[in-house]
Scaffold this motif. Sequence first.
Motif, mmCIF file in Angstrom:
data_model
loop_
_atom_site.group_PDB
_atom_site.id
_atom_site.type_symbol
_atom_site.label_atom_id
_atom_site.label_comp_id
_atom_site.label_asym_id
_atom_site.label_seq_id
_atom_site.Cartn_x
_atom_site.Cartn_y
_atom_site.Cartn_z
ATOM 1 N N GLY A 1 0.836 -1.204 0.000
ATOM 2 C CA GLY A 1 0.000 0.000 0.000
ATOM 3 C C GLY A 1 0.862 1.242 0.000
ATOM 4 O O GLY A 1 2.085 1.177 -0.147
ATOM 5 N N GLY A 2 0.225 2.358 0.201
ATOM 6 C CA GLY A 2 0.890 3.630 -0.040
ATOM 7 C C GLY A 2 1.569 4.263 1.149
ATOM 8 O O GLY A 2 2.018 5.404 1.069
ATOM 9 N N THR A 3 1.664 3.563 2.262
ATOM 10 C CA THR A 3 2.161 4.230 3.460
ATOM 11 C C THR A 3 3.683 4.290 3.533
ATOM 12 O O THR A 3 4.232 5.167 4.177
ATOM 13 N N ASN B 1 7.462 2.700 -6.270
ATOM 14 C CA ASN B 1 6.191 2.943 -5.582
ATOM 15 C C ASN B 1 6.519 3.248 -4.121
ATOM 16 O O ASN B 1 7.694 3.260 -3.723
ATOM 17 N N ALA B 2 5.479 3.477 -3.335
ATOM 18 C CA ALA B 2 5.715 3.882 -1.946
ATOM 19 C C ALA B 2 6.523 2.827 -1.186
ATOM 20 O O ALA B 2 7.403 3.152 -0.379
ATOM 21 N N LYS B 3 6.236 1.545 -1.481
ATOM 22 C CA LYS B 3 6.934 0.481 -0.748
ATOM 23 C C LYS B 3 8.410 0.416 -1.169
ATOM 24 O O LYS B 3 9.300 0.368 -0.310
ATOM 25 N N SER B 4 8.661 0.454 -2.481
ATOM 26 C CA SER B 4 10.068 0.380 -2.904
ATOM 27 C C SER B 4 10.814 1.654 -2.508
ATOM 28 O O SER B 4 12.018 1.600 -2.207
ATOM 29 N N GLY C 1 -7.483 -2.034 3.899
ATOM 30 C CA GLY C 1 -6.714 -2.500 2.744
ATOM 31 C C GLY C 1 -5.436 -3.240 3.099
ATOM 32 O O GLY C 1 -4.788 -3.819 2.227
ATOM 33 N N GLN C 2 -5.062 -3.234 4.374
ATOM 34 C CA GLN C 2 -3.817 -3.892 4.775
ATOM 35 C C GLN C 2 -3.988 -5.417 4.698
ATOM 36 O O GLN C 2 -5.094 -5.935 4.920
#
Length: 462
Positions: free
Chosen positions: A176-178, A221-224, A439-440
Amino acid sequence: MINPPVRPDRPARARTRRRLALVLAATGALVAGATIALAPSASAGTTLAASAAEQGRYFGTAVAANKLSDATYVGILNREFDMVTPENEMKWDATEPSQNTFTFGNADRIVNHAQANGMRVRGHALAWHSQQPGWVQNLSGSALRSAMVNHVTQVATYYRGKIHSWDVVNEAFADGGTGARRDSNLQRTGNDWIEVAFRAARAADPGAKLCYNDYNTDGQNAKSNAVYAMVQDFRARGVPIDCVGFQSHFNAQSPVPADYQANLQRFANLGVDVQITELDIEGSGSAQADNYGRVVRACLAVARCTGITVWGIRDSDSWRASGTPLLFDAGGNKKPAYTATLNALNGGSTPPPTTTPPPTTPPPTGGGCSASVTLNSWTGGFVATVRVTAGAAGTNGWTVALTLPAGATVVNTWNATSSAASGAVQFRNVGYNGRLTAGQTTEFGFQANGTGTGLTPSCTAS
Ligand code: XIL
């Protein structure tokens, strides 16, 4: 003529391959001197390992110890690959089933097979939230932290000198985007658990490359970005990290990102090697083949992309066999994906691919939760991995109900508790994975005897 000295630790096949590489390198240098440019296809290999070696890379596969008696499997393994990753046999539940009692039998079978056949070994994985033995799942705080350091130290020491690269920490960031760390029992021991694990691994086996490994980090992306920031920080502070693994499990929902190569390159630019560690791409025919070609070309275009590992040999060996994601069919025949991979390694003239749209994660809808199951089955048993996704309201806890087919009995469960061993079973969250934000996702798993076909999980949130 005097034969060159034979190093006792070098199997014949590895020596042959090295000599071949030297001859090829010399030939390449001569031709390159006489012409303007030398296409890498000048000396096309005929196996994945030989062709990768000509490009200075390894080509590996995940291996399951219980398949080493399958002649077709071993035939392909020995012919095509020069790196192996134990698929499950080096995980915490396999190597330390009870505290301070270590069992290396199945992992040793794979390491011995590799050594006897000139292959190297990627160790997978020392510290991970998943596939932990029950006693670890029940620990927290400083007791868990010491158990983790002891585990990393003992396992890396036992295999000292035998491992090319270790996945020291696996999957420590949230989807996700966190850009946040994944919540897990290990994370709850303190944010420094990752660097502590890397330092322990370096002390135990200074010769192994130490990798951080994850999925959904294949594009930017946010995770990478979060993993990137961690690696940058580790490099700046001298935390020992040598490589980043990109699992690269692709399918229609999670296609090869358009910026895959650029993402590999930006990590490489931090001064670490990058490796494609668990490649599989669901699909078939030319679409699947094109995607494999793209992945291989992306790696070859990044100087520090040192090797590619596919997550199994035949489609039927895959942890997601129904998606036919591998290079060989169930009969051991080469698929179009194999040919595309080999051609890409040989620098074939496939034109640059058209780009696929970037992955979109469907937003969670409604409250509650949902669950999906993937199976890894063998004759007489299976491992089910169940992914729980929280709906829009998040969860304080969750229960997944499953009805096991007649004759199936649960023998081991991780990251959840089970209400029964057979029939209608309810799996409940444990202390550290009940609370999920909207969404987690979190995963639990269980091993069972019998067959697991047709399992349909249903999830209830509290
Ligand atoms: C998978 C194995 O392939 C399965 O056999 C097992 O049941 C579950 O784990 N990310 C990882 C790998 O790092 O260890 C996982 O392997 C696949 C996802």
